[in-house]
Design a protein around this motif. Structure first.
Motif, PDB file in Angstrom:
ATOM      1  N   PHE A 150      61.175  45.220  50.074  1.00 26.05           N
ATOM      2  CA  PHE A 150      61.198  46.528  49.418  1.00 26.05           C
ATOM      3  C   PHE A 150      61.473  47.666  50.398  1.00 26.05           C
ATOM      4  CE2 PHE A 150      59.509  43.863  46.179  1.00 26.05           C
ATOM      5  CZ  PHE A 150      60.054  44.401  45.019  1.00 26.05           C
ATOM      6  N   PHE A 151      61.281  47.434  51.674  1.00 25.53           N
ATOM      7  CA  PHE A 151      61.780  48.343  52.708  1.00 25.53           C
ATOM      8  C   PHE A 151      63.293  48.504  52.536  1.00 25.53           C
ATOM      9  CE2 PHE A 151      63.811  48.875  56.839  1.00 25.53           C
ATOM     10  CZ  PHE A 151      63.060  49.870  57.457  1.00 25.53           C
ATOM     11  N   ALA A 152      63.966  47.379  52.367  1.00 29.85           N
ATOM     12  CA  ALA A 152      65.421  47.407  52.200  1.00 29.85           C
ATOM     13  C   ALA A 152      65.824  48.024  50.868  1.00 29.85           C
ATOM     14  CB  ALA A 152      65.991  45.994  52.318  1.00 29.85           C
ATOM     15  N   LEU A 153      65.141  47.661  49.773  1.00 30.69           N
ATOM     16  CA  LEU A 153      65.542  48.132  48.445  1.00 30.69           C
ATOM     17  C   LEU A 153      65.349  49.637  48.293  1.00 30.69           C
ATOM     18  CD1 LEU A 153      66.486  47.685  45.551  1.00 30.69           C
ATOM     19  CD2 LEU A 153      64.114  47.178  44.927  1.00 30.69           C
ATOM     20  N   PHE A 154      64.143  50.123  48.550  1.00 31.14           N
ATOM     21  CA  PHE A 154      63.868  51.538  48.306  1.00 31.14           C
ATOM     22  C   PHE A 154      64.590  52.433  49.303  1.00 31.14           C
ATOM     23  CE2 PHE A 154      60.152  49.917  45.934  1.00 31.14           C
ATOM     24  CZ  PHE A 154      60.357  50.619  44.750  1.00 31.14           C
ATOM     25  N   GLY A 155      64.672  51.990  50.562  1.00 33.56           N
ATOM     26  CA  GLY A 155      65.413  52.770  51.536  1.00 33.56           C
ATOM     27  C   GLY A 155      66.876  52.894  51.153  1.00 33.56           C
ATOM     28  N   THR A 156      67.456  51.800  50.679  1.00 38.64           N
ATOM     29  CA  THR A 156      68.865  51.809  50.279  1.00 38.64           C
ATOM     30  C   THR A 156      69.083  52.686  49.047  1.00 38.64           C
ATOM     31  OG1 THR A 156      69.169  49.580  51.170  1.00 38.64           O
ATOM     32  CG2 THR A 156      70.829  50.368  49.620  1.00 38.64           C
ATOM     33  N   LEU A 157      68.224  52.545  48.033  1.00 36.26           N
ATOM     34  CA  LEU A 157      68.362  53.369  46.833  1.00 36.26           C
ATOM     35  C   LEU A 157      68.256  54.856  47.165  1.00 36.26           C
ATOM     36  CD1 LEU A 157      66.314  51.481  44.060  1.00 36.26           C
ATOM     37  CD2 LEU A 157      68.778  51.887  44.116  1.00 36.26           C
ATOM     38  N   PHE A 158      67.376  55.181  48.113  1.00 28.80           N
ATOM     39  CA  PHE A 158      67.146  56.590  48.463  1.00 28.80           C
ATOM     40  C   PHE A 158      68.431  57.251  48.941  1.00 28.80           C
ATOM     41  CE2 PHE A 158      65.918  59.921  51.521  1.00 28.80           C
ATOM     42  CZ  PHE A 158      65.120  60.719  50.707  1.00 28.80           C
ATOM     43  N   PHE A 159      69.116  56.620  49.919  1.00 32.59           N
ATOM     44  CA  PHE A 159      70.300  57.315  50.445  1.00 32.59           C
ATOM     45  C   PHE A 159      71.590  56.963  49.720  1.00 32.59           C
ATOM     46  CE2 PHE A 159      69.203  54.053  53.775  1.00 32.59           C
ATOM     47  CZ  PHE A 159      70.179  53.128  53.461  1.00 32.59           C
ATOM     48  N   MET A 160      71.633  55.833  48.989  1.00 32.30           N
ATOM     49  CA  MET A 160      72.848  55.525  48.240  1.00 32.30           C
ATOM     50  C   MET A 160      73.030  56.452  47.040  1.00 32.30           C
ATOM     51  SD  MET A 160      74.593  53.393  49.867  1.00 32.30           S
ATOM     52  CE  MET A 160      75.865  53.307  48.610  1.00 32.30           C
ATOM     53  N   THR A 161      71.925  56.898  46.424  1.00 32.87           N
ATOM     54  CA  THR A 161      72.075  57.858  45.326  1.00 32.87           C
ATOM     55  C   THR A 161      72.555  59.210  45.845  1.00 32.87           C
ATOM     56  OG1 THR A 161      69.704  58.355  45.476  1.00 32.87           O
ATOM     57  CG2 THR A 161      70.398  56.773  43.794  1.00 32.87           C
ATOM     58  N   LEU A 162      72.128  59.585  47.050  1.00 28.03           N
ATOM     59  CA  LEU A 162      72.665  60.803  47.669  1.00 28.03           C
ATOM     60  C   LEU A 162      74.158  60.636  47.952  1.00 28.03           C
ATOM     61  CD1 LEU A 162      69.803  61.617  50.239  1.00 28.03           C
ATOM     62  CD2 LEU A 162      70.234  62.729  48.038  1.00 28.03           C
ATOM     63  N   PHE A 163      74.548  59.450  48.421  1.00 31.69           N
ATOM     64  CA  PHE A 163      75.958  59.172  48.705  1.00 31.69           C
ATOM     65  C   PHE A 163      76.805  59.287  47.438  1.00 31.69           C
ATOM     66  CE2 PHE A 163      79.225  55.796  48.489  1.00 31.69           C
ATOM     67  CZ  PHE A 163      80.121  56.261  49.453  1.00 31.69           C
ATOM     68  N   LEU A 164      76.345  58.650  46.359  1.00 31.95           N
ATOM     69  CA  LEU A 164      77.140  58.621  45.130  1.00 31.95           C
ATOM     70  C   LEU A 164      77.273  60.004  44.503  1.00 31.95           C
ATOM     71  CD1 LEU A 164      75.735  55.337  43.532  1.00 31.95           C
ATOM     72  CD2 LEU A 164      78.027  55.675  44.469  1.00 31.95           C
ATOM     73  N   ALA A 224      79.424  63.109  59.280  1.00 32.83           N
ATOM     74  CA  ALA A 224      78.100  63.066  59.906  1.00 32.83           C
ATOM     75  C   ALA A 224      77.114  62.319  59.007  1.00 32.83           C
ATOM     76  CB  ALA A 224      77.608  64.487  60.176  1.00 32.83           C
ATOM     77  N   PHE A 225      77.159  62.589  57.687  1.00 34.23           N
ATOM     78  CA  PHE A 225      76.275  61.873  56.757  1.00 34.23           C
ATOM     79  C   PHE A 225      76.567  60.377  56.789  1.00 34.23           C
ATOM     80  CE2 PHE A 225      75.450  59.871  52.670  1.00 34.23           C
ATOM     81  CZ  PHE A 225      74.141  60.254  52.422  1.00 34.23           C
ATOM     82  N   MET A 226      77.843  60.005  56.782  1.00 31.34           N
ATOM     83  CA  MET A 226      78.196  58.591  56.782  1.00 31.34           C
ATOM     84  C   MET A 226      77.728  57.906  58.066  1.00 31.34           C
ATOM     85  SD  MET A 226      79.374  58.224  53.802  1.00 31.34           S
ATOM     86  CE  MET A 226      79.692  56.466  54.008  1.00 31.34           C
ATOM     87  N   THR A 241      73.961  53.866  60.259  1.00 33.91           N
ATOM     88  CA  THR A 241      72.853  53.486  61.131  1.00 33.91           C
ATOM     89  C   THR A 241      71.668  52.985  60.314  1.00 33.91           C
ATOM     90  OG1 THR A 241      73.546  55.149  62.758  1.00 33.91           O
ATOM     91  CG2 THR A 241      71.313  54.297  62.958  1.00 33.91           C
ATOM     92  N   SER A 242      71.378  53.656  59.207  1.00 32.77           N
ATOM     93  CA  SER A 242      70.245  53.278  58.371  1.00 32.77           C
ATOM     94  C   SER A 242      70.398  51.878  57.788  1.00 32.77           C
ATOM     95  CB  SER A 242      70.067  54.293  57.241  1.00 32.77           C
ATOM     96  OG  SER A 242      69.731  55.556  57.743  1.00 32.77           O
ATOM     97  N   VAL A 243      71.581  51.564  57.267  1.00 31.08           N
ATOM     98  CA  VAL A 243      71.744  50.245  56.645  1.00 31.08           C
ATOM     99  C   VAL A 243      71.736  49.127  57.690  1.00 31.08           C
ATOM    100  CG1 VAL A 243      72.888  51.049  54.560  1.00 31.08           C
ATOM    101  CG2 VAL A 243      74.266  50.491  56.544  1.00 31.08           C
ATOM    102  N   ILE A 244      72.184  49.410  58.903  1.00 27.60           N
ATOM    103  CA  ILE A 244      72.127  48.390  59.954  1.00 27.60           C
ATOM    104  C   ILE A 244      70.679  48.120  60.351  1.00 27.60           C
ATOM    105  CG2 ILE A 244      72.663  47.937  62.383  1.00 27.60           C
ATOM    106  CD1 ILE A 244      74.974  47.414  60.459  1.00 27.60           C
TER     107      ILE A 244
END
Length: 518
Positions: free
Chosen positions: A288-302, A485-487, A492-495
């Motif tokens: 859930f570290f991976a799931l919630f962290g990913t959802l947090f910044f992927m929604t900002l990306f989209l 810069a955001f990308m 870095t976050s996803v790695i």
């Protein structure tokens, strides 16, 4: 299995809804859906909350983390309360309080109020969640327990994964407050079915409340998370950052000492003598570290980078949602046959690969670069969700069911807190370190760059800092530099998340194969 459970099972066919395991599972699953939905639905609402309530990136992190932190800090305690005072009673209190707090969030009208009421939501969620697993453990016979936990896992996973879609529809067609109002009818459904179906159960062992233990656990978790969130502004190696995190770790160490010495610990340390249970807990945190962290910044990306509406962003997460909903119950079948190890190892490996794929995204990436990674991520999360739940719940005694349920749910929320906090801070810190260079490379003049570097928090949300009256060429350069810069921060976050998933896959190799011991 307890005598109480056997007696309940024999009477199911003659009692209709009351005591029926499947109606009971339906009631607690609806409660789980309410909590899981609120853990992720806010991700879609975040950009709109930021605009409406003038929230910073740190405020958005706290809107997510105050909820998850209260859950993580109090879930084990909530399990103890259910064991002592009755799991049905505590479940109902949790559902009512959660729904009322949700309505309050929509009405409060300030960032501080939203953060505070999200914490209140978390408190009542901490009563609700562990009771659900304990009720299932007490209601279902051993041969059907994995199937029941698989359905529970599917409800948990589906609600978390569906959050962005539901949130998108509500935010776009109603308002962001409605993502919280929806909990009222869900709570009513859980109460009505639960009142008809759930039979009261409690542990026959004596249970003290261990106030010193819960105080040390809650305080330690709060200080660690607070330090991690502040690290993006104070600096990761700043004395204030390290001091607060160290103080939190000391409190957590004190918590362990208290638990080893008290007669009625909130978290019995003997549970961790079971290797499968211990590793299962760590794997849930990583998952859930991976799931919630990913959802947090992927929604900002989209929404902020690719300019999608809330509904469009939510729909883009459908592959993740669908894969998770399919794989969570399938994982229950696989675990029943082969034990938890294959699903846990394979699931975390899939999560790691999915996150590596996301590290190749650019601001202009099409959907074909996104959906395979989302599908793989959802499949991996779903596999791990049920298998790791079995490794934890299946290795606890019936009398410890509430505590084990609290431990499993704590691991989910703690993983979410750490994912949002650490990965959000990594993203923000990386953006701050590369923003000047990216703006300069994009052709922004040095005097303007100097003005814009102060807006790194805005850029870390995927937004472009405004420059009133700027010519079109300069505006284009600012957008390009800010997005790059955001990308860089996202990559870095996803790695970091992929590396954590890889560590989890290695740990899962040491889970005991075959059926978990009971």
């Amino acid at each position: 299995m307890s005598v109480e459970t056997l007696n309940l099972d024999r009477g199911h066919t003659n009692r209709g809804i009351r005591g029926n395991p499947w109606w009971t599972l339906a009631a607690v699953s609806i409660g789980v859906i309410m909590v899981g939905l609120d853990a992720s639905v806010v991700a879609i609402a975040n950009p709109h909350i930021a605009v409406d309530l003038h929230a910073s990136l740190a405020d958005l992190q706290w809107i997510t983390d105050s909820y998850m932190l209260a859950l993580a800090a109090l879930l084990i305690f909530g399990g103890k309360l259910g064991d002592r005072f009755g799991r049905r009673n505590v479940f109902f209190i949790g559902v009512i309080g959660f729904a009322v707090a949700s309505i309050g969030i929509g009405l409060v009208g300030s960032v501080a109020g939203v953060i505070a009421l999200r914490a209140v939501q978390g408190v009542f969620g901490a009563l609700l969640m562990p009771s659900t697993l304990a009720i299932i453990r007490n209601t279902f016979p051993a041969e059907k327990l994995n199937t029941a936990v698989g359905i529970w896992g599917a409800a948990t996973g589906a609600s978390i994964a569906a959050g962005p879609i539901v949130g998108g529809l509500l935010v776009e067609h109603v308002n962001w407050e409605s993502v919280f109002y929806i909990n009222a009818p869900i709570g009513v459904a859980a109460l009505v079915i639960g009142a008809l179906a759930i039979v009261e159960s409690r542990s026959h062992q004596g249970h003290g409340l261990d106030v010193p233990g819960i105080a040390a656990l809650s305080g330690g978790l709060f200080l660690v998370v607070f330090g991690l969130i502040k690290a993006q502004n104070w600096g990761w190696l700043a004395a204030s950052t390290l001091g607060i995190i160290l103080a939190g770790l000391v409190l957590l160490a004190v918590f362990v000492l208290i638990e080893l010495r008290t007669a009625s610990p909130v978290l019995p340390m003997h549970l961790f003598a079971n290797r499968s249970l211990s590793i299962g807990t760590a794997v849930v945190v990583i998952n859930f570290f991976a799931l919630f962290g990913t959802l947090f910044f992927m929604t900002l990306f989209l929404q902020n980078i690719q300019g999608m509406s809330p509904v469009e962003a939510g729909v883009r997460t459908l592959p993740l949602s669908a894969a998770l909903m399919v794989m969570a119950p399938l994982s229950g079948v696989l675990t029943q046959k082969f034990g938890p190890r294959p699903a846990m190892v394979g699931g975390l490996a899939a999560v790691a690969v999915a996150l590596v794929l996301l590290s190749n995204l650019t601001a202009a990436s099409g959907y074909n670069a996104l959906w395979p990674a989302f599908m793989l991520l959802g499949a991996g999360i779903g596999l791990v969700l049920t298998a790791s739940s079995d490794a934890i719940i299946g290795n606890a005694s019936v009398d410890d069911a509430g505590v084990a349920g609290g431990l499993q749910s704590t691991a989910v929320q703690l993983g979410g807190v750490l994912g949002t906090t650490i990965l959000g801070s990594v993203l923000s810190s990386r953006v701050g370190s590369v923003l000047t260079g990216e703006l300069t490379t994009a052709g922004v003049p040095t005097p303007v760059v100097s003005q814009l570097t102060a807006a790194k928090e805005l850029v870390a949300q995927g937004a472009t800092p405004p420059v009133p009256g700027a010519p079109a060429a300069l505006t284009h350069a600012i957008v390009t530099g800010s997005q790059n810069a955001f990308m860089a921060g996202l990559h870095t976050s996803v790695i970091v998340a992929a590396a954590a998933a890889g560590v989890g896959a290695v740990l899962a190799l040491f889970v005991k194969g075959g059926q978990t011991e009971s």
